[in-house]
Motif scaffolding. Structure first.
Motif, PDB file in Angstrom:
ATOM      1  N   ALA A 163      -1.714  12.355   7.531  1.00  0.00           N
ATOM      2  CA  ALA A 163      -1.871  11.110   6.775  1.00  0.00           C
ATOM      3  C   ALA A 163      -1.013  11.169   5.516  1.00  0.00           C
ATOM      4  O   ALA A 163      -1.417  10.741   4.438  1.00  0.00           O
ATOM      5  CB  ALA A 163      -3.334  10.843   6.434  1.00  0.00           C
ATOM      6  N   HIS A 216       4.307   8.478   2.710  1.00  0.00           N
ATOM      7  CA  HIS A 216       5.670   8.651   2.198  1.00  0.00           C
ATOM      8  C   HIS A 216       6.217  10.074   2.356  1.00  0.00           C
ATOM      9  O   HIS A 216       7.409  10.309   2.208  1.00  0.00           O
ATOM     10  CB  HIS A 216       5.649   8.300   0.709  1.00  0.00           C
ATOM     11  CG  HIS A 216       4.409   8.859   0.053  1.00  0.00           C
ATOM     12  ND1 HIS A 216       4.279  10.195  -0.240  1.00  0.00           N
ATOM     13  CD2 HIS A 216       3.224   8.278  -0.255  1.00  0.00           C
ATOM     14  CE1 HIS A 216       3.071  10.410  -0.735  1.00  0.00           C
ATOM     15  NE2 HIS A 216       2.408   9.259  -0.755  1.00  0.00           N
ATOM     16  N   ASP A 228       1.160   9.932  10.654  1.00  0.00           N
ATOM     17  CA  ASP A 228       0.506   8.764  10.042  1.00  0.00           C
ATOM     18  C   ASP A 228       0.462   7.612  11.043  1.00  0.00           C
ATOM     19  O   ASP A 228       1.096   7.660  12.096  1.00  0.00           O
ATOM     20  CB  ASP A 228       1.243   8.330   8.763  1.00  0.00           C
ATOM     21  CG  ASP A 228       0.305   7.668   7.754  1.00  0.00           C
ATOM     22  OD1 ASP A 228      -0.352   6.662   8.112  1.00  0.00           O
ATOM     23  OD2 ASP A 228       0.225   8.144   6.611  1.00  0.00           O
ATOM     24  N   ASP A 239      -2.820   9.150  15.313  1.00  0.00           N
ATOM     25  CA  ASP A 239      -4.125   8.974  14.689  1.00  0.00           C
ATOM     26  C   ASP A 239      -4.733  10.355  14.532  1.00  0.00           C
ATOM     27  O   ASP A 239      -4.964  11.051  15.524  1.00  0.00           O
ATOM     28  CB  ASP A 239      -5.008   8.097  15.588  1.00  0.00           C
ATOM     29  CG  ASP A 239      -6.338   7.782  14.913  1.00  0.00           C
ATOM     30  OD1 ASP A 239      -6.844   8.634  14.154  1.00  0.00           O
ATOM     31  OD2 ASP A 239      -6.867   6.676  15.136  1.00  0.00           O
ATOM     32  N   LEU A 240      -4.964  10.733  13.295  1.00  0.00           N
ATOM     33  CA  LEU A 240      -5.411  12.102  13.025  1.00  0.00           C
ATOM     34  C   LEU A 240      -6.766  12.406  13.649  1.00  0.00           C
ATOM     35  O   LEU A 240      -7.150  13.563  13.807  1.00  0.00           O
ATOM     36  CB  LEU A 240      -5.453  12.358  11.514  1.00  0.00           C
ATOM     37  CG  LEU A 240      -6.489  11.612  10.691  1.00  0.00           C
ATOM     38  CD1 LEU A 240      -7.754  12.423  10.513  1.00  0.00           C
ATOM     39  CD2 LEU A 240      -5.919  11.277   9.323  1.00  0.00           C
ATOM     40  N   CYS A 283      -4.163  15.109   2.106  1.00  0.00           N
ATOM     41  CA  CYS A 283      -4.289  14.580   0.745  1.00  0.00           C
ATOM     42  C   CYS A 283      -4.811  13.146   0.770  1.00  0.00           C
ATOM     43  O   CYS A 283      -4.233  12.282   1.443  1.00  0.00           O
ATOM     44  CB  CYS A 283      -2.943  14.617   0.032  1.00  0.00           C
ATOM     45  SG  CYS A 283      -2.271  16.272  -0.126  1.00  0.00           S
ATOM     46  N   ASN A 284      -5.856  12.905   0.036  1.00  0.00           N
ATOM     47  CA  ASN A 284      -6.421  11.558  -0.140  1.00  0.00           C
ATOM     48  C   ASN A 284      -6.701  10.862   1.178  1.00  0.00           C
ATOM     49  O   ASN A 284      -6.344   9.698   1.357  1.00  0.00           O
ATOM     50  CB  ASN A 284      -5.463  10.704  -0.992  1.00  0.00           C
ATOM     51  CG  ASN A 284      -5.272  11.300  -2.354  1.00  0.00           C
ATOM     52  OD1 ASN A 284      -6.250  11.586  -3.041  1.00  0.00           O
ATOM     53  ND2 ASN A 284      -4.037  11.530  -2.747  1.00  0.00           N
ATOM     54  N   TYR A 303       0.836  -1.208   0.000  1.00  0.00           N
ATOM     55  CA  TYR A 303       0.000   0.000   0.000  1.00  0.00           C
ATOM     56  C   TYR A 303       0.867   1.253   0.000  1.00  0.00           C
ATOM     57  O   TYR A 303       0.685   2.167  -0.813  1.00  0.00           O
ATOM     58  CB  TYR A 303      -0.885  -0.074   1.253  1.00  0.00           C
ATOM     59  CG  TYR A 303      -1.732   1.120   1.594  1.00  0.00           C
ATOM     60  CD1 TYR A 303      -2.404   1.856   0.623  1.00  0.00           C
ATOM     61  CD2 TYR A 303      -1.916   1.493   2.930  1.00  0.00           C
ATOM     62  CE1 TYR A 303      -3.212   2.936   0.971  1.00  0.00           C
ATOM     63  CE2 TYR A 303      -2.719   2.563   3.288  1.00  0.00           C
ATOM     64  CZ  TYR A 303      -3.356   3.282   2.308  1.00  0.00           C
ATOM     65  OH  TYR A 303      -4.148   4.351   2.659  1.00  0.00           O
TER      66      TYR A 303
HETATM   67  C1  LIG Z   1      -4.396   7.012   0.566  1.00  0.00           C
HETATM   68  S1  LIG Z   1      -3.024   7.263   1.618  1.00  0.00           S
HETATM   69  C2  LIG Z   1      -2.609   8.932   1.215  1.00  0.00           C
HETATM   70  C3  LIG Z   1      -1.182   9.236   1.458  1.00  0.00           C
HETATM   71  C4  LIG Z   1      -0.745  10.631   1.013  1.00  0.00           C
HETATM   72  N1  LIG Z   1      -1.443  11.664   1.753  1.00  0.00           N
HETATM   73  C5  LIG Z   1      -1.021  10.782  -0.459  1.00  0.00           C
HETATM   74  O1  LIG Z   1      -1.941  11.510  -0.855  1.00  0.00           O
HETATM   75  O2  LIG Z   1      -0.303  10.163  -1.243  1.00  0.00           O
HETATM   76  C6  LIG Z   1      -3.802   7.425   3.175  1.00  0.00           C
HETATM   77  C7  LIG Z   1      -2.827   7.472   4.338  1.00  0.00           C
HETATM   78  O3  LIG Z   1      -3.614   7.790   5.480  1.00  0.00           O
HETATM   79  C8  LIG Z   1      -3.128   7.075   6.568  1.00  0.00           C
HETATM   80  N2  LIG Z   1      -4.201   7.008   7.582  1.00  0.00           N
HETATM   81  C9  LIG Z   1      -5.368   6.355   7.500  1.00  0.00           C
HETATM   82  N3  LIG Z   1      -6.092   6.520   8.613  1.00  0.00           N
HETATM   83  C10 LIG Z   1      -5.356   7.326   9.431  1.00  0.00           C
HETATM   84  C11 LIG Z   1      -5.558   7.842  10.726  1.00  0.00           C
HETATM   85  N4  LIG Z   1      -6.676   7.586  11.402  1.00  0.00           N
HETATM   86  N5  LIG Z   1      -4.589   8.628  11.250  1.00  0.00           N
HETATM   87  C12 LIG Z   1      -3.445   8.879  10.574  1.00  0.00           C
HETATM   88  N6  LIG Z   1      -3.203   8.413   9.336  1.00  0.00           N
HETATM   89  C13 LIG Z   1      -4.147   7.646   8.763  1.00  0.00           C
HETATM   90  C14 LIG Z   1      -2.746   5.736   5.972  1.00  0.00           C
HETATM   91  O4  LIG Z   1      -1.865   5.032   6.796  1.00  0.00           O
HETATM   92  C15 LIG Z   1      -2.137   6.171   4.652  1.00  0.00           C
HETATM   93  O5  LIG Z   1      -0.751   6.352   4.774  1.00  0.00           O
END
Ligand SMILES: C[S@@+](CC[C@H](N)C(=O)[O-])C[C@H]1O[C@@H](n2cnc3c(N)ncnc32)[C@H](O)[C@@H]1O
Length: 345
Positions: A182, A185, A205, A232-233, A248-249, A150
Motif C-alpha cells: 500500500a 507514491h 497498491d 489487493d494486499l 505505512c499508514n 488523495y
Molecule cells: C494512506 S495511503 C498510504 C500510502 C503510503 N504507504 C504512505 O504512508 O504514504 C494508503 C494507500 O493504501 C492503498 N490501499 C488501500 N487499500 C488497499 C488494499 N486493499 N490493497 C492495496 N492497497 C490498498 C491506497 O490506495 C493508498 O495508496
C-alpha cells in the motif's frame, strides 16, 4: 496537543481566564471556517497567485475571477491563521505561507489542503458512523478526481515522516528487495533504497492509485529504484524471499483479525532475517491525558475507514502472533502521535 482558542492580547487572555469567551461558538464555527477558508484559498488559486508576489485583494479577485469583497474576507482569515501578511494594502505569503504554499515551498501541503474537501465531506457523516459503527471505507467510494487528489496529498504527508522510517528501519546487510505494501507514491521505499544502495522497492497498491502514483515517482526522480504492481494486499500474492516489508499508514483500515492475517502473509513473503516495519498513528491509551491530535486522528480514521488506529502494543502482539520476533516500537518527540513498529522473521 490541544487545538483551540489562543489569546493574542491581554484583554482576550483575561476574558479567556474569566470564562467570558463563548468557546462552544468558537469551536463550532471558528475552527471549521478557518479550515474551509484555507481549502478555498488553495482551490480558488489564491496561494498560486500569491506565490508570484504580493497583491491587493482587488487585483487577486480580478485575476482569479472572484468577488472582491469575499476574496478579502478569505484573505483576512488566512492572515489571522498566519499564512499571509498584509503590508501597504497588499497581501503576501508570510514565512509560514511560503513554507507550505509558495512556489519553492520547503514543505508543500497544497495537495493535502486541496484534498481537504473530500475529507470534509467524509467527516460530515460522523453521526451516521457513530450510530451504526460502520465506517465509510472511502477507498471503495472515491471517484477518479478524488483518487488523484488523495495520491498527491499522500506524498506530501509522506515527506514529513519518510526520514523517520528510513532512519529506524532495520535492513539486513546486502538486502536487495523491499515490498512497500500500500505504498502509493513509493516515496518511503525509495528513501530506504537511497539509504541502502542495492535495495529496490516494489509498491503493491490498488489499481485506482497507480496512474498518479507512477507519475509522482517519475516526477520525484525515484523511478530508478521503485516499481509498481497492482494488487489487493488482503488477498493477492505479496512475493517470496524478500528482505524488507513496509506497511505505512494502512493497517488502521483493517480489523485486528485482518491485520494478523496480513502480517502472517507478510512474514511468508520475507526471507529469514527479513524485517517488517509498520508506521502509523498511535491512538492514545484509554486513560491517557487528553490529546486533541491523537484523538482527532483516531476518530477521523474510524469515520473514514472500516477500522481504527491502534496502539503500539496491539501491533507488537499481532506481529508476535504472526511469528515475528525482535519486535519493538520506535517513538520520537519529533513524531508526535506516530510510531514505527518493527519485527524480524
Ligand atoms: C494512506 S495511503 C498510504 C500510502 C503510503 N504507504 C504512505 O504512508 O504514504 C494508503 C494507500 O493504501 C492503498 N490501499 C488501500 N487499500 C488497499 C488494499 N486493499 N490493497 C492495496 N492497497 C490498498 C491506497 O490506495 C493508498 O495508496
Amino acid at each position: 496537543m490541544r487545538y483551540g482558542a489562543v489569546a493574542t492580547n491581554p484583554p482576550e487572555w483575561f476574558a479567556l481566564q474569566m470564562g467570558m469567551v463563548p468557546l462552544p461558538i468558537l469551536d463550532t464555527l471558528l475552527g471549521p471556517i478557518q479550515g474551509r477558508a484555507l481549502i478555498a484559498a488553495e482551490r480558488l488559486g489564491l496561494f498560486e497567485a500569491l506565490s508570484a508576489g504580493p497583491a491587493t485583494a482587488e487585483a487577486l479577485a480580478k485575476t482569479r475571477g472572484l468577488d472582491r469583497e469575499c476574496t478579502t474576507l478569505v484573505l483576512r482569515l488566512i492572515r489571522a491563521m498566519g499564512y499571509v501578511d498584509l503590508a501597504d494594502g497588499r497581501f503576501a505569503l508570510s514565512k509560514l505561507g511560503e513554507a507550505h504554499f509558495g512556489r519553492a515551498a520547503r514543505e508543500s501541503y497544497r495537495a493535502f489542503v486541496e484534498y481537504g474537501l473530500p475529507q470534509w465531506e467524509m467527516v460530515s457523516r460522523i453521526e451516521e458512523v457513530v450510530k451504526t459503527g460502520a465506517g465509510i471505507d472511502f477507498h471503495e467510494h472515491h471517484d477518479a478526481g478524488e483518487w488523484d487528489a488523495y495520491q498527491r496529498a499522500m506524498v506530501e504527508n509522506a515527506r514529513g515522516f519518510g526520514w523517520f522510517v528510513a532512519k529506524h528501519m532495520p535492513v539486513p546487510a546486502g538486502a536487495t528487495s523491499c515490498i512497500d505494501i500500500a505504498g502509493a507514491h513509493g516515496l518511503i521505499g525509495a528513501m530506504l533504497c537511497r539509504k541502502h544502495p542495492g535495495l529496490r522497492s516494489t509498491v503493491l497498491d490498488r489499481a485506482e492509485a497507480l496512474p498518479r502514483a507512477r507519475q509522482i515517482a517519475e516526477s520525484l526522480g525515484h523511478a530508478d529504484v521503485v516499481t509498481f504492481r497492482e494488487g489487493d494486499l488482503r488477498r493477492d500474492e505479496l512475493g517470496s524471499g524478500l528482505d524488507v516489508a513496509l506497511l505505512c499508514n494502512i493497517l488502521h483500515h483493517f480489523t485486528p483479525a485482518e491485520n494478523v492475517e496480513i502480517l502472517r502473509r507478510t512474514k511468508k513473503a520475507l526471507k529469514p532475517g527479513g524485517s517488517v516495519g509498520i508506521f502509523d498513528i498511535e491512538t492514545p491509551a484509554d486513560d491517557a491525558a487528553p490529546d486533541a491530535a491523537g484523538d482527532a486522528f483516531a476518530l477521523y480514521f474510524r469515520i473514514t475507514s472500516t477500522s481504527s488506529c491502534f496502539r503500539g502494543d496491539d501491533y507488537v502482539g499481532w506481529l508476535r502472533e504472526a511469528g515475528f520476533s525482535q519486535t519493538r516500537v520506535v517513538r520520537s518527540v519529533k513524531m508526535p502521535s506516530r510510531m514505527l513498529v518493527i519485527g524480524t522473521t
